[in-house]
Design an enzyme around this catalytic site. Structure first.
Site, short mmCIF file in Angstrom:
data_model
loop_
_atom_site.label_atom_id
_atom_site.label_comp_id
_atom_site.label_asym_id
_atom_site.label_seq_id
_atom_site.Cartn_x
_atom_site.Cartn_y
_atom_site.Cartn_z
N ASN A 46 0.81 -1.21 0.00
CA ASN A 46 0.00 0.00 0.00
C ASN A 46 0.85 1.28 0.00
OD1 ASN A 46 -2.56 1.00 -0.04
ND2 ASN A 46 -3.04 0.55 2.10
N HIS A 131 -15.51 -4.86 10.08
CA HIS A 131 -15.16 -3.56 10.65
C HIS A 131 -16.41 -2.72 10.87
CE1 HIS A 131 -10.78 -3.10 9.07
NE2 HIS A 131 -11.02 -4.33 9.45
N ARG A 156 -14.80 -5.74 14.72
CA ARG A 156 -13.83 -4.75 15.19
C ARG A 156 -14.58 -3.42 15.29
NH1 ARG A 156 -8.61 -2.29 11.86
NH2 ARG A 156 -10.01 -0.56 11.45
N TYR A 168 -8.03 8.18 11.47
CA TYR A 168 -7.80 7.12 10.50
C TYR A 168 -8.62 5.88 10.90
CZ TYR A 168 -5.73 3.25 8.03
OH TYR A 168 -5.56 2.13 7.26
N ASP A 219 -8.47 -1.92 17.13
CA ASP A 219 -7.14 -1.68 16.56
C ASP A 219 -6.61 -0.34 17.06
OD1 ASP A 219 -4.90 -1.52 14.98
OD2 ASP A 219 -5.91 -2.01 13.09
N HIS A 221 -3.67 0.80 16.07
CA HIS A 221 -2.82 1.31 14.98
C HIS A 221 -1.45 1.79 15.46
CE1 HIS A 221 -5.88 0.79 11.97
NE2 HIS A 221 -6.74 1.52 12.64
N GLU A 245 -5.40 -4.75 19.08
CA GLU A 245 -4.42 -4.92 17.98
C GLU A 245 -3.41 -3.77 17.94
OE1 GLU A 245 -6.42 -5.37 14.25
OE2 GLU A 245 -4.71 -4.60 13.14
N GLU A 271 0.65 -7.10 11.26
CA GLU A 271 0.27 -6.82 9.87
C GLU A 271 1.40 -6.15 9.10
OE1 GLU A 271 -3.24 -4.40 10.67
OE2 GLU A 271 -2.19 -2.64 9.95
N ARG A 292 -0.50 -11.55 12.93
CA ARG A 292 -1.33 -11.03 11.83
C ARG A 292 -0.66 -11.02 10.45
NH1 ARG A 292 -5.56 -8.73 11.71
NH2 ARG A 292 -5.06 -6.72 10.79
N HIS A 321 -4.12 -10.47 8.59
CA HIS A 321 -4.50 -9.17 8.04
C HIS A 321 -5.34 -9.38 6.78
CE1 HIS A 321 -2.68 -5.13 6.39
NE2 HIS A 321 -3.86 -4.93 6.93
N ASP A 325 -6.37 -3.55 1.01
CA ASP A 325 -5.13 -3.51 0.22
C ASP A 325 -4.54 -4.91 0.02
OD1 ASP A 325 -4.86 -2.68 3.06
OD2 ASP A 325 -2.71 -2.89 2.73
N GLU A 348 -9.35 -11.49 9.33
CA GLU A 348 -9.96 -10.17 9.07
C GLU A 348 -10.66 -10.19 7.72
OE1 GLU A 348 -7.13 -6.96 8.83
OE2 GLU A 348 -8.70 -5.43 8.95
N TRP A 411 2.57 5.79 13.82
CA TRP A 411 1.89 5.64 12.53
C TRP A 411 0.55 6.32 12.55
CZ3 TRP A 411 -2.48 3.48 10.23
CH2 TRP A 411 -2.54 3.83 8.87
O1 KDG Z 1 -2.12 -0.84 4.45
C1 KDG Z 1 -2.41 -0.67 5.80
C2 KDG Z 1 -3.83 -1.07 6.13
O2 KDG Z 1 -4.14 -2.33 5.62
C3 KDG Z 1 -4.04 -1.08 7.63
O3 KDG Z 1 -3.90 0.20 8.14
C4 KDG Z 1 -5.40 -1.60 7.98
O4 KDG Z 1 -4.80 -1.62 10.30
C5 KDG Z 1 -5.41 -2.13 9.37
C6 KDG Z 1 -6.15 -3.35 9.60
O5 KDG Z 1 -6.08 -3.84 10.73
O6 KDG Z 1 -6.78 -3.84 8.68
MG MG Z 2 -4.53 -3.09 11.87
#
Ligand code: KDG
Ligand code: MG
Length: 411
Positions: A46, A131, A156, A168, A219, A221, A245, A271, A292, A321, A325, A348, A411
């Site tokens: 991605n 999600h 989630r 995000y 998540d 992140h 996560e 991931e 993941r 994951h 993407d 997921e 991130w």
């Molecule tokens: O490319 C990054 C995304 O796939 C990611 O940010 C998505 O955190 C994510 C998830 O748990 O699917």
């Molecule tokens: Mg994630």
């Protein structure tokens, strides 16, 4: 047809990369053989798609022409060890695409689904999580209800954070969110203080409305420090999450010791991993519960099976994951893997757009909260090249996140 047992050696005759953008970018590898059988791999990274496309086209494909596609182990080692420059997301996404394409070829040649090559069925259908997102708590609750109606047994939950403009992972309009946005990177703001205040209230409300049955995931992140993550995990304990996560960035693996010392909320990570070495300490110290890493980013099915077997020794289960993407080729590969391994945890599922599904016709399916890989030989996924050609690559990036003082988050 050639009998694959005491078979003649098949040969890779051609391979090429296709970058297509049906709603978002995907990098797909096709490997062809002298028997007319071909295999597909996914090397979508991605926001850095063209780097992997070049790595494959300029550096990998010339080295695999003429090789026996059944030699998944030797070809993987050749590309991994032979490059001298080991690991890294670009290298491993490229190797992963080759490896998955070879397993696809092997399955088609032997007329069997890939799950049979990985150990056979350990289960019928794999538990998936969807999600649920909302700009605030109430909208997130509505989305949880919508997911329950669709049959999900695991959801989630993410919501906008009071006091922050945009976050995000939250859908901007109706439907799901898309991790990458077209054009140059957009920027979001972040405050761990506001976030930590909000999330326990969100989950208290979700449990109040939906009861105890539904599996709930969240998540972070990678945005918290280990001690902040310990606090969040502890405050979420009454709501018994399936997992929390990416609580903190995992470059410092021993950071997870602090989280573990403070909470029994299960932890999922990986991931962004591209090798078992990214999570080796996390696993052997039992600091995490779910790994993941997916086939496309983790170098393919060959190393992922080894990682799962290693993780099994430490009671760590899979939670691959599966964001948008990861193309339908990776979704198919993941579902075969999930079906076969013993220490499967959850998968997921972020459904692809109708445009994407049309470009990648596939045999996997979703029903009653589970996904099924289908029983076609190989992966059971294809690419409509004519349709794919109608969607040329478009520049797109993951967003950047800044704290309220302007500095970047992890991130
Ligand atoms: O490319 C990054 C995304 O796939 C990611 O940010 C998505 O955190 C994510 C998830 O748990 O699917
Ligand atoms: Mg994630």
């Amino acid at each position: 047809m050639v009998q694959h047992g005491a078979r003649d050696t098949m040969k890779i005759t051609n391979a090429y990369v296709n970058v297509t953008s049906p709603g978002r970018n995907f990098v797909r590898l096709k490997i062809e053989t002298d028997e007319g059988i071909y295999g597909l791999g996914d090397s979508t990274l991605n926001g850095r798609e063209l780097a992997v496309a070049s790595y494959l086209t300029d550096h990998v494909i010339p080295c695999i022409i003429g090789r026996d596609p059944f030699q998944t182990e030797d070809i993987w080692q050749y590309l991994y060890r032979g490059a001298y420059w080991r690991r890294g997301p670009v290298t491993m996404a490229a190797i992963g695409a080759v490896d998955v394409a070879l397993w696809d070829i092997k399955g088609k040649a032997l007329q069997t689904p890939v799950y049979n090559l990985l150990g056979g069925k350990s289960r019928e259908g794999v538990l998936v999580y969807g999600h649920a997102t909302g700009k605030d708590k109430d909208h997130a609750l509505e989305d949880v209800a919508r997911h329950k109606e669709m049959g999900y047994k695991a959801v989630r939950v993410q919501s906008g954070i009071p006091g922050l403009e945009a976050t995000y992972g939250i859908a901007k309009g109706a439907g799901g969110y898309e991790p990458a946005e077209r054009g140059l990177p957009s920027e979001y703001e972040w405050s761990s203080e506001l976030y930590l205040r909000h999330v326990p209230k969100l989950f208290a409300r979700v449990r109040e409305v939906f009861g105890d049955e539904l599996h709930l995931l969240h998540d972070c992140h990678h945005r918290l420090t280990p001690i902040e993550a310990g606090r969040l995990g502890k405050e979420l304990e009454p709501f018994h999450l399936f997992w929390m996560e990416d609580p903190t960035p995992a470059e410092l693996q021993e950071g997870f010791r602090i989280i573990r010392e403070h909470t029994t909320t299960p932890i999922a990570v990986g991931e962004v991993f591209n090798s078992i070495w990214d999570g080796h300490d996390l696993i052997r110290n039992q600091w995490i519960d779910y790994l993941r890493m997916a086939p496309s980013h983790g170098g393919g099915l060959t190393p992922l099976k080894k990682a799962a077997d290693f993780a099994e020794l430490y009671h760590v289960r899979s939670g691959l994951h599966g964001a948008t993407d990861l193309s339908p080729v990776t979704m198919a590969a993941s579902l075969h893997f999930d079906t076969a391994i013993h220490n499967f945890g959850i998968q997921e599922r972020m459904p692809h757009s109708a445009e994407t599904d049309a470009v990648f016709p596939h045999h996997y399916s979703f029903k009653d909260g589970k996904m099924f890989p289908g029983d076609e030989p190989g992966l059971g996924v294809d690419l409509d090249e004519a349709l794919a050609a109608k969607y040329p690559y478009q520049r797109a990036y993951l967003p950047i996140n800044r704290k309220l003082d302007g500095t970047l988050t992890d991130w």
